[in-house]
Design an enzyme around this catalytic site. Structure first.
Site, short mmCIF file in Angstrom:
data_model
loop_
_atom_site.label_atom_id
_atom_site.label_comp_id
_atom_site.label_asym_id
_atom_site.label_seq_id
_atom_site.Cartn_x
_atom_site.Cartn_y
_atom_site.Cartn_z
N GLY A 164 0.87 -1.18 0.00
CA GLY A 164 0.00 0.00 0.00
C GLY A 164 0.90 1.22 0.00
CD GLU A 165 2.44 5.57 -0.77
OE1 GLU A 165 2.15 5.03 -1.85
OE2 GLU A 165 3.60 5.98 -0.51
CB SER A 166 5.25 2.73 4.01
OG SER A 166 6.01 3.58 3.18
CB CYS A 217 5.37 -3.71 -1.35
SG CYS A 217 5.89 -2.52 -2.58
NE ARG A 237 8.11 5.50 1.04
CZ ARG A 237 7.28 6.54 1.12
NH1 ARG A 237 7.65 7.63 1.74
NH2 ARG A 237 6.09 6.49 0.56
CB ILE A 290 2.95 -2.20 -7.31
CG1 ILE A 290 2.35 -3.41 -8.04
CG2 ILE A 290 2.10 -0.95 -7.53
CD1 ILE A 290 1.01 -3.86 -7.48
NE ARG A 291 3.99 5.01 -6.04
CZ ARG A 291 4.15 5.78 -4.97
NH1 ARG A 291 5.25 6.47 -4.81
NH2 ARG A 291 3.18 5.92 -4.11
CG HIS A 340 2.32 -6.38 -4.33
ND1 HIS A 340 1.39 -5.91 -3.43
CD2 HIS A 340 3.17 -5.34 -4.55
CE1 HIS A 340 1.65 -4.65 -3.12
NE2 HIS A 340 2.73 -4.28 -3.80
CD GLU A 387 -0.18 -8.89 -2.23
OE1 GLU A 387 0.91 -9.50 -2.20
OE2 GLU A 387 -0.26 -7.64 -2.26
N1 GLN Z 1 5.65 3.09 -2.76
C1 GLN Z 1 5.01 2.55 -1.60
C2 GLN Z 1 5.64 3.10 -0.31
O1 GLN Z 1 6.57 3.79 -0.36
C3 GLN Z 1 5.06 1.03 -1.58
C4 GLN Z 1 4.28 0.48 -2.75
C5 GLN Z 1 3.64 -0.84 -2.50
O2 GLN Z 1 3.43 -1.26 -1.36
N2 GLN Z 1 3.30 -1.50 -3.58
O3 GLN Z 1 5.18 2.82 0.74
#
Ligand code: GLN
Length: 191
Positions: free
Chosen positions: A46-48, A76, A103, A132-133, A168, A170
């Site tokens: 997700g987005e930490s 991630c 990151r 993913i990113r 990922h 999952e």
């Molecule tokens: N870019 C996100 C972060 O910095 C991590 C991306 C992800 O969990 N797929 O948290």
């Protein structure tokens, strides 16, 4: 066995489906008391930075206590939370694994990619890994074992208790990484 999925934000449902397929019960973890009675915890992708903002009072210290006895798998963003040090930009982390991460190391969302990956789990497995990113793991200490690498960087690592993947599992059809974490949780439940 019951596995908690940190439910502050991010990619939870695909993990719940995978664990259900393995016959493992899941629950969401949002409040410190949700950690009671669970055997392992997944901190999902997700987005930490958002997860840090969304955390309920006392959650991180409860996760830190939980981590002393039970396995945590960081995916991630979850890997970023597990790390000892984070840069690009730097942010708070839990320091539960001796890894340093960068990151968004592959670039923006548009630079996300899928590639073949070989993992050294209980057997060697090949999967299509979805990044993913994603962060990159820049530094790994001796107490951390590398289970898979991509482009010269570790992408799946474990310590005695914990597991981290920058991709990922999952979102891919393979059950291998969920089975591997379930095995790790089972070994720690036995004491
Ligand atoms: N870019 C996100 C972060 O910095 C991590 C991306 C992800 O969990 N797929 O948290």
């Amino acid at each position: 066995m019951k596995i908690g999925i940190l439910g502050l934000q991010g990619c939870c449902v695909p993990h719940e489906r995978k664990f259900a397929a393995l016959g493992v019960d899941c629950c969401r973890v949002v409040f410190p008391e949700d950690l009671t009675g669970i055997d392992g915890l997944v901190m999902p992708g997700g987005e930490s930075s958002t997860m840090l903002k969304a955390a309920t009072p006392g959650l991180w210290s409860a996760v830190g206590d939980f981590a002393e006895a039970r396995p945590i798998w960081g995916v991630c963003a979850g890997c970023i939370l597990l790390a000892r040090q984070v840069d690009n930009p730097s942010q708070q982390s839990l320091g539960l694994m001796s890894i340093d991460v960068r990151r968004n190391a592959y670039g923006s969302q548009n630079d996300s990619f899928i590639d073949d990956l070989e993992l050294n789990l209980t057997a060697v497995v090949h999967i299509e890994a979805i990044f993913i990113r994603a962060p990159q793991i820049m530094q790994v200490d001796d107490d951390v074992k590398v289970l898979g690498s991509h482009g010269g960087h570790p992408v799946m690592v474990e310590s005695r208790r914990h597991l981290a993947t920058t991709f990922h599992p999952e979102l891919h059809e393979s059950m291998a990484v969920h089975e591997y974490f379930t095995g790790k949780v089972g070994r720690h439940s036995d004491g």
